[in-house]
Design a protein around this motif. Structure first.
Motif, PDB file in Angstrom:
ATOM      1  N   THR A   9     -13.520   6.840  -7.327  1.00 32.74           N
ATOM      2  CA  THR A   9     -13.503   7.511  -6.031  1.00 32.74           C
ATOM      3  C   THR A   9     -13.760   9.003  -6.137  1.00 32.74           C
ATOM      4  O   THR A   9     -14.011   9.663  -5.137  1.00 32.74           O
ATOM      5  N   GLN A  11     -11.884  11.624  -6.532  1.00 30.04           N
ATOM      6  CA  GLN A  11     -11.006  12.392  -5.651  1.00 30.04           C
ATOM      7  C   GLN A  11     -10.645  13.731  -6.303  1.00 30.04           C
ATOM      8  O   GLN A  11     -10.380  13.813  -7.488  1.00 30.04           O
ATOM      9  N   THR A  16      -9.069  16.176  -0.118  1.00 27.54           N
ATOM     10  CA  THR A  16      -7.974  15.493   0.553  1.00 27.54           C
ATOM     11  C   THR A  16      -7.773  16.056   1.955  1.00 27.54           C
ATOM     12  O   THR A  16      -7.644  17.253   2.137  1.00 27.54           O
ATOM     13  N   LYS A  29      -1.870  11.751   3.501  1.00 28.34           N
ATOM     14  CA  LYS A  29      -3.112  12.367   3.052  1.00 28.34           C
ATOM     15  C   LYS A  29      -4.222  11.325   2.978  1.00 28.34           C
ATOM     16  O   LYS A  29      -4.009  10.195   2.564  1.00 28.34           O
ATOM     17  N   THR A  31      -7.908  10.179   1.512  1.00 25.24           N
ATOM     18  CA  THR A  31      -8.776  10.379   0.352  1.00 25.24           C
ATOM     19  C   THR A  31     -10.238  10.406   0.776  1.00 25.24           C
ATOM     20  O   THR A  31     -10.738   9.444   1.356  1.00 25.24           O
ATOM     21  N   GLN A  33     -14.186  10.426  -0.172  1.00 24.87           N
ATOM     22  CA  GLN A  33     -14.999   9.868  -1.241  1.00 24.87           C
ATOM     23  C   GLN A  33     -16.451  10.275  -1.085  1.00 24.87           C
ATOM     24  O   GLN A  33     -16.898  10.660  -0.010  1.00 24.87           O
ATOM     25  N   ASP A  99      -9.840   4.691   2.624  1.00 25.42           N
ATOM     26  CA  ASP A  99      -9.473   6.106   2.462  1.00 25.42           C
ATOM     27  C   ASP A  99      -7.953   6.283   2.343  1.00 25.42           C
ATOM     28  O   ASP A  99      -7.432   7.377   2.579  1.00 25.42           O
ATOM     29  N   ASP A 100      -7.245   5.205   1.983  1.00 20.88           N
ATOM     30  CA  ASP A 100      -5.792   5.236   1.801  1.00 20.88           C
ATOM     31  C   ASP A 100      -5.038   5.477   3.103  1.00 20.88           C
ATOM     32  O   ASP A 100      -3.890   5.931   3.072  1.00 20.88           O
TER      33      ASP A 100
END
Length: 336
Positions: A9, A11, A16, A29, A31, A33, A99-100
């Motif tokens: 990813t 990151q 973020t 938060k 993520t 990419q 994206d979490d």
């Protein structure tokens, strides 16, 4: 359980952002990419999801439509195909978490996790029934036609599904009553299961069923080997009537071997996931990304194995694609 963790990813701290920018103090938060990485992840997840649903729908349509295919064993395969088809839909939810961030709300989060557990429990329960079916067919062939019927198979499958739904609703009742209670920030999907509940679930939903499956198939394997040796030694001197019996035995042995392969592949795909779950120290850690991918891919592999080993599946798929199933008398076609 995120498929996207399988990919890089890239990151960084600067990449973020917040899942909900309007909630500065409570948002999780997000993520960020690389666009190409995000595109590959979306395409891969979408492809696996669509392929899983499509292949298992072919199995469902085949067994439901053609009367000759509605044997006790195929009814169990139908139950497995239904659970695998639902897994295909669940895979598509991973796109929402790339994206979490979870944007679908706390209630949907809890229902999604519970449905995931219901499908897992039902799949393992179906594997147990398949093992019992083959055990009776091989070890007690004279009792099989009378003891194992299509109606009884439907009842057993229905009971397993209802018990699975009730069991997991009770197991996660605290999460259902207070959705989002264990989230540390907005945009997180976290469902908590206490230690004793987790141990009990692991024992009842995996360790005990897998033990039963292994014991039954070891017994089946021993009987199959002994029958194969007996048939080989007498094949030259059998009568016509004996030849019919030998052919029947061979078909049962072949069915046992094929379903044994399905069970073995299932165990190979699920064992790593549950083993990591067992040794995980943190209750929030369910499994590594690779084991989750392997767990989901099993639902895609099952119908591919049917296409490889079962002539009836290939014939029924041909009839489906050529729209022969739309004919009034197509349900009575003999395709076995």
């Amino acid at each position: 359980m995120l498929l996207c963790f399988f990919f890089l990813t890239m990151q960084t701290v600067e990449e973020t952002e917040l899942c909900f920018p309007q909630l500065l103090n409570s948002s999780c938060k997000r993520t960020m990419q690389h666009p190409y990485v995000s595109l590959i992840i979306h395409l891969t997840i979408s492809f696996i999801s669509v392929l899983t649903v499509f292949l298992n729908l072919l199995v469902i349509i085949s067994i439901c439509h053609f009367k000759k295919l509605q044997s006790p064993t195929n009814i169990l395969l139908l139950s497995l195909a239904i659970s695998d088809c639902i897994v295909g839909f669940l895979i598509s939810f991973q796109i929402a978490q790339i994206d979490d961030c979870w944007y679908l709300g706390d209630i949907i989060c809890v229902l999604y996790v519970i449905l995931d557990y219901v499908i897992t429990t039902s799949s393992i329960g179906t594997m147990v029934l398949i093992s019992v079916d083959r055990y009776v067919a091989i070890c007690y062939p004279l009792y099989y036609p009378t003891k194992v019927t299509a109606e009884r198979a439907r009842v057993c499958v229905s009971l397993f599904w209802m018990c699975s739904i009730l069991y997991n609703c009770v197991l996660f009742r605290d999460n259902l009553q207070h959705p989002g209670r264990y989230n540390s920030c907005s945009g997180e999907c976290l469902v908590f299961l206490d230690y004793f509940g987790g141990v009990f679930d692991l024992l009842s939903s995996f360790i005990c069923p897998v033990t039963v499956i292994i014991i039954l198939y070891v017994r089946v394997f021993i009987v199959v080997v002994s029958q194969a040796r007996a048939m080989k030694s007498h094949v030259a001197s059998v009568s016509i009537q004996g030849s019919v019996r030998v052919t029947a035995k061979k078909s049962e042995i072949k069915a046992a071997i094929i379903l044994g392969i399905v069970v073995v592949v299932f165990l190979i795909c699920t064992l790593p996931y549950f083993c990591i779950t067992l040794i995980a120290e943190n209750a929030a850690v369910s499994a590594s990304n690779v084991t989750v991918i392997l767990f989901y891919v099993n639902s895609t592999l099952n119908p591919l194995m049917y296409a490889l080993f079962y002539p009836w599946f290939r014939k029924s798929v041909k009839l489906i694609f050529t729209l022969q199933i739309l004919k009034p008398d197509s349900r009575d076609n003999i395709i076995v």
